[in-house]
Structures are given as C-alpha cells and as structure tokens.
Design a protein around this motif. Structure first.
Motif, PDB file in Angstrom:
ATOM      1  N   LEU A  87       0.828  -1.206   0.000  1.00 47.62           N
ATOM      2  CA  LEU A  87       0.000   0.000   0.000  1.00 47.62           C
ATOM      3  C   LEU A  87       0.859   1.250   0.000  1.00 47.62           C
ATOM      4  O   LEU A  87       0.569   2.227  -0.714  1.00 47.62           O
ATOM      5  CB  LEU A  87      -0.924  -0.020   1.226  1.00 47.62           C
ATOM      6  CG  LEU A  87      -2.109   0.950   1.217  1.00 47.62           C
ATOM      7  CD1 LEU A  87      -3.023   0.668   0.031  1.00 47.62           C
ATOM      8  CD2 LEU A  87      -2.889   0.853   2.515  1.00 47.62           C
ATOM      9  N   GLN A  91       0.557   3.700  -3.244  1.00 53.78           N
ATOM     10  CA  GLN A  91      -0.024   5.004  -2.940  1.00 53.78           C
ATOM     11  C   GLN A  91       1.026   6.096  -2.780  1.00 53.78           C
ATOM     12  O   GLN A  91       0.686   7.254  -2.549  1.00 53.78           O
ATOM     13  CB  GLN A  91      -0.854   4.928  -1.661  1.00 53.78           C
ATOM     14  CG  GLN A  91      -2.123   4.116  -1.807  1.00 53.78           C
ATOM     15  CD  GLN A  91      -3.017   4.214  -0.581  1.00 53.78           C
ATOM     16  OE1 GLN A  91      -2.571   4.553   0.497  1.00 53.78           O
ATOM     17  NE2 GLN A  91      -4.291   3.920  -0.768  1.00 53.78           N
ATOM     18  N   GLN A 701      -6.152   0.623  -3.411  1.00 52.05           N
ATOM     19  CA  GLN A 701      -6.305  -0.282  -2.278  1.00 52.05           C
ATOM     20  C   GLN A 701      -6.457  -1.720  -2.729  1.00 52.05           C
ATOM     21  O   GLN A 701      -5.874  -2.645  -2.153  1.00 52.05           O
ATOM     22  CB  GLN A 701      -7.506   0.127  -1.419  1.00 52.05           C
ATOM     23  CG  GLN A 701      -7.275   1.361  -0.573  1.00 52.05           C
ATOM     24  CD  GLN A 701      -7.789   2.614  -1.261  1.00 52.05           C
ATOM     25  OE1 GLN A 701      -7.893   2.645  -2.486  1.00 52.05           O
ATOM     26  NE2 GLN A 701      -8.103   3.637  -0.486  1.00 52.05           N
TER      27      GLN A 701
END
Length: 725
Positions: A87, A91, A701
């Motif tokens: 993640l 991100q 996600q």
C-alpha cells in the motif's frame, strides 16, 4: 504508434552468459486423452454455470471461495506487513508523474495516490514540472466526479482536438470494464459541455474530425458488433445529431475483430487523411481512406502492418510480413518504411524508402515523432537504445543515437509537435526509473526526474542466461538476485512469463517485486519466450496457432535451466503470469507440475476450447486458432489447461485470481479452473475481485491487497520449509 495503439486499446509493463545445456526431459504424457472427455463439449462441462458472470449460484460460489482463501492468506502472519508495504508503494507520491505535452508546451498528467484513489487529471508548465514540487492545477478530479454522480468511475483516457486541444472526449468506465461512456469536456472551463457529445456505455471509441464532427465506432444496436464483441461499423456523428441520425461510412464483417476510425494529422493538427481501420483478425487489417464524398478507398498496405507516424509529410509504416510493394520493391518482416503521403495517396506505385531493417536479435519497441524527427526505441538482445531518424533531401533517412544510459530499458514517451523535444524513460531491474527530456534535433538528453530506490538492492545483481528449448532454440532470460546467492538449489525463485501477442518483457524497475520478494531473499526471473516481441515479429510468429506449444516449451526450458544451474529446485520454484500468461501457467501446471511448487495464475485464459465464445475471445483466434475447425481444435486441445487437468498428478496448491468486472478475459476461465482442481481433490486458493476489470484493480487499495495476497502465497509455498507443508 498510431494504428497499433488504437487497435490495442480496443483489444487489449549484464553480458550474455554462456548457457549450460538445459535438461531435455520430455513432458509427462497425459493420463488420458481429452478427446470426447471432460469439457470437450457443453454436455461434458459440469461448470458452465460458472460462466454466468453475475449469476446467483456463481456469485455464491465466488463469495464462499473468497471467504475461505482470504481467511487463509490474510491469516498468515506475513500478510499485514506485505499489505502495508504494498500500500505504501502503490499510494506513494514519490513517483514520476507521467508527462504529456500539450500544444502550448504545458504538461498534463493523470495521478493516483491515497488521496486521489480514482485519480486526478492535472496540468502544469514545463518549467514547473522540472522542479521538485510542481504546481499542479486540477483539470478533472475523478474521485469528486464519482462521488457527485454516485458512480464507480474509472478513468480510461482523453482524446483532445488539435491544434488547441480545448475540447476533449473523456472515456469513463464503470468499475474498470473495457466498455466506456464517452463525454465531451471543455478544458478551458474544466466542465463537461452542456449539450455536448455523449456516447452511452459501449466497447469502442470516438475520434475527432473537427469541432463538430466525430468518427464513432460502437454498439449501434443489433447487427453492429463483431463476433468478438467489438464495433463493426463506423459512423460520422455531427454535433446535435442523435446516434440514430449518424451517417454510416464503413461496415466491416461479423467475423472481423473490430472496425475503427481515426485521422492522420500533421504537426499543426491539420488532417492529411481520414482513415478507417478494419481489423480482419488480431494481426491482419485493411486501411481505408474516407473520401470527401463519403466513399472509401482501400489503401495498398500489407495485411500485417502498422501506420506509426507522420513526420515531415512522410507516412511511416512497419510491416510484420514479407511484402512486395506496388512499386515492385521487396520488404522483409520487421522493416520500417516510409512514403511521401500525398504522392503515395495519388499513386500507390510511388517508391517507398527503407528506414530501418532490424537484425535477427533486434526489435523495435516504440516509434513516435516530434515535429521534424522520427524517434525509435530499438532493442538489441533485450537491451534498449533510442535513435532519431530524419529524411534528407534525397529521401533517405539518417540516424543519430540519443545520449542515454546503455544496457537498460528505454521507453519513448510524449513528444512535442511544436519542436523536437521528447520525454524518454530509462529503467532497469535494479535501476529506479529516470525521466529524460531529450532534444531530438541535437541528440542531447538531460535528466528531468529520477526516483530514489524503493527497496534495498545492495549486493544484488542482474544476469542474463539462455536456455535451450525443445527444438534447440536458445531462449534468453534474466535473473535478478543477491550476489552471494548460493548455487545449491535452495533459493526461493519466482519465474514470470507471458509469451504472446508480440508483447515484450523488458527489464524494468518494480518496487513491489523488489520490496515484497527480492529484499526478502527471493530470486526473480523473467523469461523472454517466443510468442513475445523481444526479437521482433518473427519471434512472435514462431509461436502462433499450431506452434503455440513452442512457447510453453520455452518457458519450461527456462525452469529446467534454472534447476540445472542450481539456482533453484522444484520445492523452491514458483511461476506467475496473467491473462495470456495465465494460460502459460496452466500449461506449466498440466504439462510439467514436477518442476514447480507454486503458481500464481492471474486473470487467466484456461478453457481454450471455449475461449472464442466468451467476451472478447473471438478476437484472439489469430493467436491461437479456431476451436470450431477440427484440425485447429486438435492442436488447441493438446494444451488447453482446463481439459488437461488430471487426477493423481503432482500439482502444487495454486493461487488463482480474477475479477467479476473483467469484460476482456471472462472470469469463468478462472472459476472453472478452480472448480475442476477441487473436484479432482487438489487444494486451490481462489480470489475474485468483484470490481476492477482486466487490470484486476479499479483502485490502489485493491491493487495493494492483490499484491499482498500473491506474495503471502509465494512465501508460504517457496520460502517455508517443505517439511512444514
């Protein structure tokens, strides 16, 4: 690439060592022949109901398997750490924003991060872009749009009208499907145009002719789509008209893959030709010119060819077949040739000029053009360089080489049509991506942005070896590993492959592979098998249709070679691949399960006797053959994984995942594979993302979760002691 990119969007990231001879143990014979056996007809396939994408019974099956598989993998103590790392990577704002030149020299970018999960389309000046913290202005926020409209929008691209590029056609997908809704957008006001063009959801596309005219290819109703599920008809739609009022200008055949329209424009945005591409199959097509009176004229181009660029009035074409031109000139597969466009349109016998003739170990991986130059990514033995070509007064093309690092992967990015600047990306397995801004006029190139390392590559090395395939062909492959790796067969090794559609697997920097695998002691291997494009069209064509098994044998040869070199051994070797690569994994599982201890099978093709009946599958007949033709069905049946799954085989527990919203490769392939394995008594992990499309992740996600699941599975299979299983 003008035509290739358009069609692909419809259909569709050290020195050579002397190789030790790979073992040549033949594949084990199937336990039974599949003729007349399991799933060779609808009547003998007990799992057809799993092809009902949203069927109540099928979705109950999916939910049950998701719960069980997620329980196993997320229950592993390593999952949370892997998920957190994945993640953070996906991100991360510490990425190079992919730049796109605008007509005025400003830079556009589409960006996703933790704040902009669906993404934001934004713009800045070139000077600002070159700074560490560019000052971005938002053009369109897709998270805000989805929230405002209560839709699960996924951005699928924008097409803006030259030369001022103020009016744009925005493609929006519901949850990541290939089918899109197209809406007209005004960049200057940053709003959708009130009463502007709106095309409801469909596979297909639209292209600007002028401010009030579109070329549209889409589902216009019964009888307007091909057997592959793509548009068969191109219409001209005028502003203010309904779709029913649009004028049909070209109709293909139901057996075609797809038909689409586009314009060929010069550097000032002036239309030089309006063209229709009729994709007869995945690799053969016709190009027709749309005349002023609404009629069309077929252009005399090779059936296997691509229009790549228009530069200084020269139309640049790549031919993927040997071809005799109307001028009598002989051209070879892989040649890049050029004509003066207007002279050639007036007289097809106008001689062409040979621009590039790649050698057997060279391949062209990208062609673009600036205002005055042709820019080409040319690879030799899977290592890239960028060359600049320009026609001289005599019509011949001179070339210079851009000043870039060597022995890396290079990618030609956005090019300016106002001058000769072009962005070029540079990366390697252990080299974080760098972005160069090159001047094709001077061959100079300067680093604009570079990324810090995302994983600790200290002591790691990249080696290139060759494996001898069953027919004697030498297959190159890359091995990324820690330099002090013991050659005792103990190394957990992930072997990745694809092997189809002339897609090349080039060295690239993957932060997730590095952090979630290499840094933890894993070895990463990429096989450059036939079926790909690493050595041009012939490398691909060597594994087409009746020769598909060659690609499977190439992949198996790499696995054998890894073990012969004691890099790894069966308990420590796993394989991974998606889509066509998922078929690769299925063939490895059914033909050489004795070589592997794990397989990540991503959004796969698996039932090759029915692939042509599911979603876009009919368009892939040119790659695999037609199961409805007995002779071709026979060779497909030999390797189709679904039909060749057997009892009492040394299959490892596999991890299969797919997406409910995938409208390209039907999720039924993955579901049926899992169901059949379970029926035969094998353990299997199955996960279906109920969103996401063929990329298996509609948002970041979900991407992070998929990565964590994959590497948790691989850790369990390849890093844990076999005694623990």
């Amino acid at each position: 690439m003008i035509r290739t990119a358009a069609l692909a969007a419809l259909l569709a990231s050290t020195a050579l060592s002397s190789a030790a001879m790979a073992q040549t143990t033949p594949a084990p014979a199937p336990a039974e022949t599949s003729g007349g056996g399991f799933a060779t007809s609808d009547a003998t396939d007990p799992y057809l109901w799993l092809e009902e994408v949203d069927g109540e019974r099928a979705m109950a099956w999916v939910r049950e398997h998701n719960e069980r598989s997620l329980g196993v993998l997320r229950g592993d103590p390593r999952y949370e750490t892997l998920h957190r790392q994945a993640l953070e990577i996906v991100q991360s704002r510490d990425r190079i924003p992919a730049p796109g030149f605008n007509h005025d020299g400003t830079i556009d970018n589409f960006w996703q991060d933790a704040t902009h999960v669906r993404g934001v389309w934004r713009t800045t000046s070139l000077d600002s872009y070159r700074t560490a913290e560019p000052q971005w202005e938002t053009i369109l926020d897709f998270d805000a749009l989805a929230a405002a409209e209560g839709k699960n929008w996924v951005y699928k691209g924008a097409t803006c009208l030259p030369p001022d590029e103020t009016r744009c056609l925005i493609s929006l997908s519901d949850g990541g499907k290939d089918a899109v809704t197209i809406r007209e957008f005004d960049r200057s006001t940053r709003t959708f145009v009130d009463g502007g063009f709106v095309l409801p959801e469909s596979k297909g596309g639209a292209s600007w002719v002028d401010a009030d005219t579109l070329l549209v290819s889409r589902d216009f109703g019964p009888g307007t789509m091909t057997s592959s599920g793509y548009p068969m008809i191109v219409k001209v739609l005028k502003r203010g008209q309904t779709l029913d009022q649009a004028q049909t200008v070209f109709s293909g055949q139901p057996t075609d893959v797809a038909v689409s329209g586009y314009t060929l424009r010069d550097a000032d945005g002036v239309v030089q030709a309006t063209l229709i591409n009729r994709g007869i199959n995945f690799y053969e097509s016709e190009t027709h010119r749309l005349n002023a009176d609404g009629t069309t004229t077929q252009l005399q181009l090779p059936a296997k060819s691509n229009i790549n660029a228009l530069v200084q009035g020269q139309m640049v074409v790549t031919t993927d077949q040997d071809w005799t031109a109307p001028s009598g000139q002989q051209f070879k597969t892989g040649d890049v040739i050029a004509w003066d466009l207007q002279r050639w349109l007036a007289d097809p016998a106008t001689p062409a000029q040979l621009v590039i003739r790649p050698t057997d170990r060279e391949a062209i991986e990208g062609i673009s053009n600036t205002r005055n130059k042709l820019v080409v990514a040319l690879y030799e033995n899977v290592r890239g360089s960028v060359y600049v070509y320009e026609p001289n007064a005599s019509g011949e093309w001179a070339r210079t080489r851009l000043d870039l690092p060597q022995n890396v992967t290079v990618g030609v990015g956005s090019a300016s049509e106002q001058d000769d600047r072009v962005f070029v990306s540079v990366a390697g397995y252990l080299n974080p991506s760098s972005l160069y801004l090159a001047d094709a006029a001077t061959a100079d190139a300067d680093v604009v942005k570079s990324l810090p390392a995302k994983f600790d590559a200290t002591g790691m090395v990249v080696e290139q070896f060759e494996a001898r395939s069953a027919d004697g062909t030498m297959i190159p492959y890359f091995v990324v590993h820690k330099g002090d790796m013991p050659l005792d067969g103990s190394n957990p090794t992930l072997l990745y492959g694809y092997g189809g559609y002339q897609n090349s697997l080039l060295p690239g920097y993957s932060a997730t592979v590095g952090k979630l695998w290499l840094e933890r002691g894993g070895v990463y291997v990429v096989a450059n098998t036939r079926g790909g494009g690493e050595f041009g069209p012939r490398w691909h064509q060597a594994a087409l249709q009746q020769n598909r098994q060659r690609a499977h044998e190439d992949f198996q040869a790499v696995a054998l070679d890894l073990q012969a070199r004691n890099i790894t051994s069966q308990p420590r070797l796993g394989v991974m691949g998606g889509s066509q690569g998922g078929l690769f994994m299925g063939a490895m599982l059914t033909q050489r399960p004795d070589l592997i201890n794990g397989a990540v099978i991503q959004v796969p093709l698996f039932d090759m006797l029915r692939f042509h009946k599911l979603l876009a599958g009919h368009s892939w007949i040119a790659e695999y053959g037609d199961p409805d033709i007995p002779e071709q069905r026979a060779w497909i049946e030999q390797y189709s994984p679904y039909q060749n799954l057997r009892a009492d085989q040394p299959y490892p527990e596999v991890f299969i995942h797919t997406s409910t919203k995938d409208d390209r490769v039907h999720p039924g392939h993955a579901r049926k594979a899992a169901a059949r394995l379970e029926e035969l008594g094998y353990p299997v992990l199955f996960y279906e993302n109920t969103d996401g499309g063929h990329a298996a992740g509609a948002n970041l996600q979900e991407t992070a979760r998929r990565l964590a699941l994959e590497y948790t599975y691989l850790s369990r299979r390849l890093m844990d002691s076999p005694a623990q299983e």
